[in-house]
Design a protein around this motif. Structure first.
Motif, PDB file in Angstrom:
ATOM      1  N   ASN A  82     -17.208 -32.387  37.445  1.00 52.33           N
ATOM      2  CA  ASN A  82     -18.199 -33.338  37.933  1.00 52.33           C
ATOM      3  C   ASN A  82     -17.460 -34.430  38.716  1.00 52.33           C
ATOM      4  O   ASN A  82     -16.869 -35.334  38.139  1.00 52.33           O
ATOM      5  N   GLN A  83     -17.514 -34.345  40.028  1.00 52.20           N
ATOM      6  CA  GLN A  83     -16.758 -35.262  40.870  1.00 52.20           C
ATOM      7  C   GLN A  83     -17.165 -36.714  40.648  1.00 52.20           C
ATOM      8  O   GLN A  83     -16.332 -37.625  40.669  1.00 52.20           O
ATOM      9  N   SER A  84     -18.464 -36.950  40.390  1.00 50.06           N
ATOM     10  CA  SER A  84     -18.927 -38.321  40.179  1.00 50.06           C
ATOM     11  C   SER A  84     -18.342 -38.914  38.904  1.00 50.06           C
ATOM     12  O   SER A  84     -18.131 -40.125  38.806  1.00 50.06           O
ATOM     13  N   GLN A 102     -11.123 -30.791  38.277  1.00 54.56           N
ATOM     14  CA  GLN A 102     -10.420 -29.536  37.982  1.00 54.56           C
ATOM     15  C   GLN A 102     -10.025 -28.774  39.241  1.00 54.56           C
ATOM     16  O   GLN A 102      -8.904 -28.274  39.354  1.00 54.56           O
ATOM     17  N   TYR A 103     -10.948 -28.668  40.194  1.00 52.84           N
ATOM     18  CA  TYR A 103     -10.674 -27.867  41.384  1.00 52.84           C
ATOM     19  C   TYR A 103      -9.979 -28.694  42.457  1.00 52.84           C
ATOM     20  O   TYR A 103     -10.454 -28.839  43.579  1.00 52.84           O
ATOM     21  N   SER A 104      -8.887 -29.291  42.065  1.00 54.59           N
ATOM     22  CA  SER A 104      -8.025 -30.037  42.985  1.00 54.59           C
ATOM     23  C   SER A 104      -6.591 -29.695  42.621  1.00 54.59           C
ATOM     24  O   SER A 104      -6.308 -29.183  41.522  1.00 54.59           O
ATOM     25  N   ALA A 124     -16.062 -21.977  29.169  1.00 56.58           N
ATOM     26  CA  ALA A 124     -16.921 -22.617  30.166  1.00 56.58           C
ATOM     27  C   ALA A 124     -16.528 -24.073  30.397  1.00 56.58           C
ATOM     28  O   ALA A 124     -16.860 -24.650  31.434  1.00 56.58           O
ATOM     29  N   ASP A 125     -15.826 -24.689  29.444  1.00 54.77           N
ATOM     30  CA  ASP A 125     -15.362 -26.071  29.643  1.00 54.77           C
ATOM     31  C   ASP A 125     -14.356 -26.144  30.794  1.00 54.77           C
ATOM     32  O   ASP A 125     -14.381 -27.069  31.599  1.00 54.77           O
ATOM     33  N   ILE A 126     -13.451 -25.170  30.817  1.00 56.94           N
ATOM     34  CA  ILE A 126     -12.435 -25.104  31.877  1.00 56.94           C
ATOM     35  C   ILE A 126     -12.350 -23.655  32.346  1.00 56.94           C
ATOM     36  O   ILE A 126     -11.447 -22.912  31.940  1.00 56.94           O
ATOM     37  N   PRO A 127     -13.273 -23.216  33.199  1.00 50.93           N
ATOM     38  CA  PRO A 127     -13.274 -21.811  33.613  1.00 50.93           C
ATOM     39  C   PRO A 127     -12.136 -21.469  34.566  1.00 50.93           C
ATOM     40  O   PRO A 127     -11.506 -22.346  35.158  1.00 50.93           O
ATOM     41  N   PHE A 128     -11.874 -20.183  34.697  1.00 51.04           N
ATOM     42  CA  PHE A 128     -10.869 -19.633  35.603  1.00 51.04           C
ATOM     43  C   PHE A 128      -9.441 -19.980  35.219  1.00 51.04           C
ATOM     44  O   PHE A 128      -8.548 -19.935  36.042  1.00 51.04           O
ATOM     45  N   VAL A 129      -9.236 -20.346  33.958  1.00 58.55           N
ATOM     46  CA  VAL A 129      -7.868 -20.575  33.492  1.00 58.55           C
ATOM     47  C   VAL A 129      -7.690 -19.881  32.147  1.00 58.55           C
ATOM     48  O   VAL A 129      -8.643 -19.702  31.392  1.00 58.55           O
ATOM     49  N   ALA A 130      -6.472 -19.493  31.870  1.00 59.02           N
ATOM     50  CA  ALA A 130      -6.109 -18.937  30.568  1.00 59.02           C
ATOM     51  C   ALA A 130      -4.679 -19.374  30.304  1.00 59.02           C
ATOM     52  O   ALA A 130      -3.824 -19.300  31.190  1.00 59.02           O
TER      53      ALA A 130
END
Length: 413
Positions: A82-84, A102-104, A124-130
């Motif tokens: 959430n960028q805001s 996260q996506y930075s 789902a809290d931090i997707p695309f990571v393991a």
């Protein structure tokens, strides 16, 4: 709408599902390899929560406690999609405390450098990571489970394929719990070895214990009616049906309002964040349910229910874990398990419902009013029952769960 949200409900037969799954698994494997190779900073802690959108729950309260008590020892970072939130919360880098997107590049590097990662839901809290075994992952969760969760729930796999299973299966290093029985249930539901489920208590309940002694007056400025008698009706979310408020054949809103007027009380209705509260009664469509002394208390009004609970004199609920937290305040509980049989058949409960719920189970409007009336005049009624159940679900009532989690982190260094 995020990419995650878009793919969660694809049909199992959709031709795009399996390519996406393969891609997702490749990303996880790649990130885990990079994580294993990346140097770690022992004092860097990363907190996440509520699908990466909000600063809330156990993660929020633990985050605040570490800032308050351990800022000289740790760098505390809130990671969000959430960028805001990044811009409005902790945007100025105070002493060892900040929020990152996260996506930075900053977000990705922060995750790779972190020694400890905190969750409250799942992948789902931090997707695309393991993460590799070099990173300590701690599941703070979001409520003492009363209903079946994880591998124990009765709901069959939907005919529709769900990516949620893949987003919510990190192999956590530790999972916190609130008591011995909760530890056993959590190990059963999560599939973790029991020695990786630790009894610490919940950080969000540290706040309740503190507020029981000295409630904050800040919330009263915004909601002065909280100085009156407050009854909160907060049922759980249902996967297969819309939650019904006042599911009584003899429902009469006028009688409830008359009771509230006579006792100078307010009834607050709080639906689960995944439920859309209706402003009308299903059986009576002659007017809005809320108004006057019946007030909607959704997450749009009270973002954090923990801040509201210290002002609640009576809690009405069903299978939600909110009443387990509320036990720490030793105040009356009323239960409305109107669909208990179907709920047990569909989702399932971990315990015998009638044995663990220390309060009347009501099924009519008349019974509701009588129970509220009795508790307003005698809030100590059923206190011994509540104490017995409180001892079962809460090993600690000292407001120091954050210290026990701190000790876990120190032992892992």
């Amino acid at each position: 709408m995020s990419f995650i949200t878009k793919i969660l409900d694809f049909s199992k037969d959709s031709p795009i599902v399996y390519p996406l799954l393969v891609l997702y698994q490749f990303i996880l494997i790649f990130f885990r390899f990079v994580d294993f190779m990346w140097p770690k900073e022992d004092n860097l802690l990363v907190f996440s929560g509520q699908a990466g959108q909000k600063l809330s729950g156990n993660s929020k309260y633990l985050f605040q406690k570490f800032i308050e008590h351990y800022s000289d020892e740790f760098q505390t970072v809130w990671i969000t999609r959430n960028q805001s939130l990044v811009e409005s919360k902790y945007s100025e880098r105070s002493k060892n405390c900040r929020a990152v997107y996260q996506y930075s590049l900053d977000g990705i590097l922060t995750l790779l450098r972190a020694r400890v990662i905190f969750y409250v839901m799942g992948g789902a809290d931090i997707p695309f990571v393991a993460f590799s075994q070099k990173t300590i992952t701690i599941q703070l969760w979001h409520g003492v489970p009363i209903k079946r969760i994880g591998v124990t729930q009765k709901l069959e796999s939907n005919k529709r394929f769900s990516f949620a299973r893949f987003l919510e299966t990190p192999q956590f290093t530790y999972w916190i719990s609130s008591s011995a029985i909760d530890r056993n249930s959590t190990a059963l539901c999560s599939g973790l070895p029991i020695d990786r489920v630790v009894i610490t208590g919940y950080p969000r309940n540290d706040y309740l214990v503190e507020q029981k002694k000295a409630p904050s007056s800040e919330i009263l400025v915004r909601f002065p009616y909280l100085q009156k008698k407050i009854i909160l009706y907060a049922p759980t979310w249902r996967e297969r049906a819309k939650t019904r408020f006042f599911p009584f054949d003899d429902f009469c809103l006028g009688e409830i309002k008359a009771f509230l007027e006579t006792n100078d009380a307010y009834l607050l209705l709080r639906s689960h964040r995944m439920d859309d509260i209706s402003a009308r009664v299903e059986k009576n469509s002659d007017g809005p349910l809320t108004g006057d002394r019946v007030i909607a208390a959704t997450s749009d009004v009270f973002e954090d229910v923990q801040e509201l609970l210290p002002f609640v004199d009576i809690l009405i609920s069903d299978y939600s874990s909110i009443w387990v937290d509320y036990l720490l305040l030793d105040r009356p509980l009323i239960f409305v398990p109107y669909d208990l049989e179907s709920y047990e058949n569909d989702r399932g409960l971990l315990y015998d419902y009638y044995q663990i719920t220390p309060g009347p189970k009501i099924s009519t409007n008349k019974e509701l009013i009588e129970a509220m009336q009795e508790y307003i005049h005698n809030p100590e009624k059923d206190s011994e029952k509540r104490a017995c159940i409180r001892e079962i679900f809460h090993k600690y009532e000292d407001g120091l769960s954050y210290m026990r989690i701190y000790e876990i982190i120190k032992r892992c260094k």
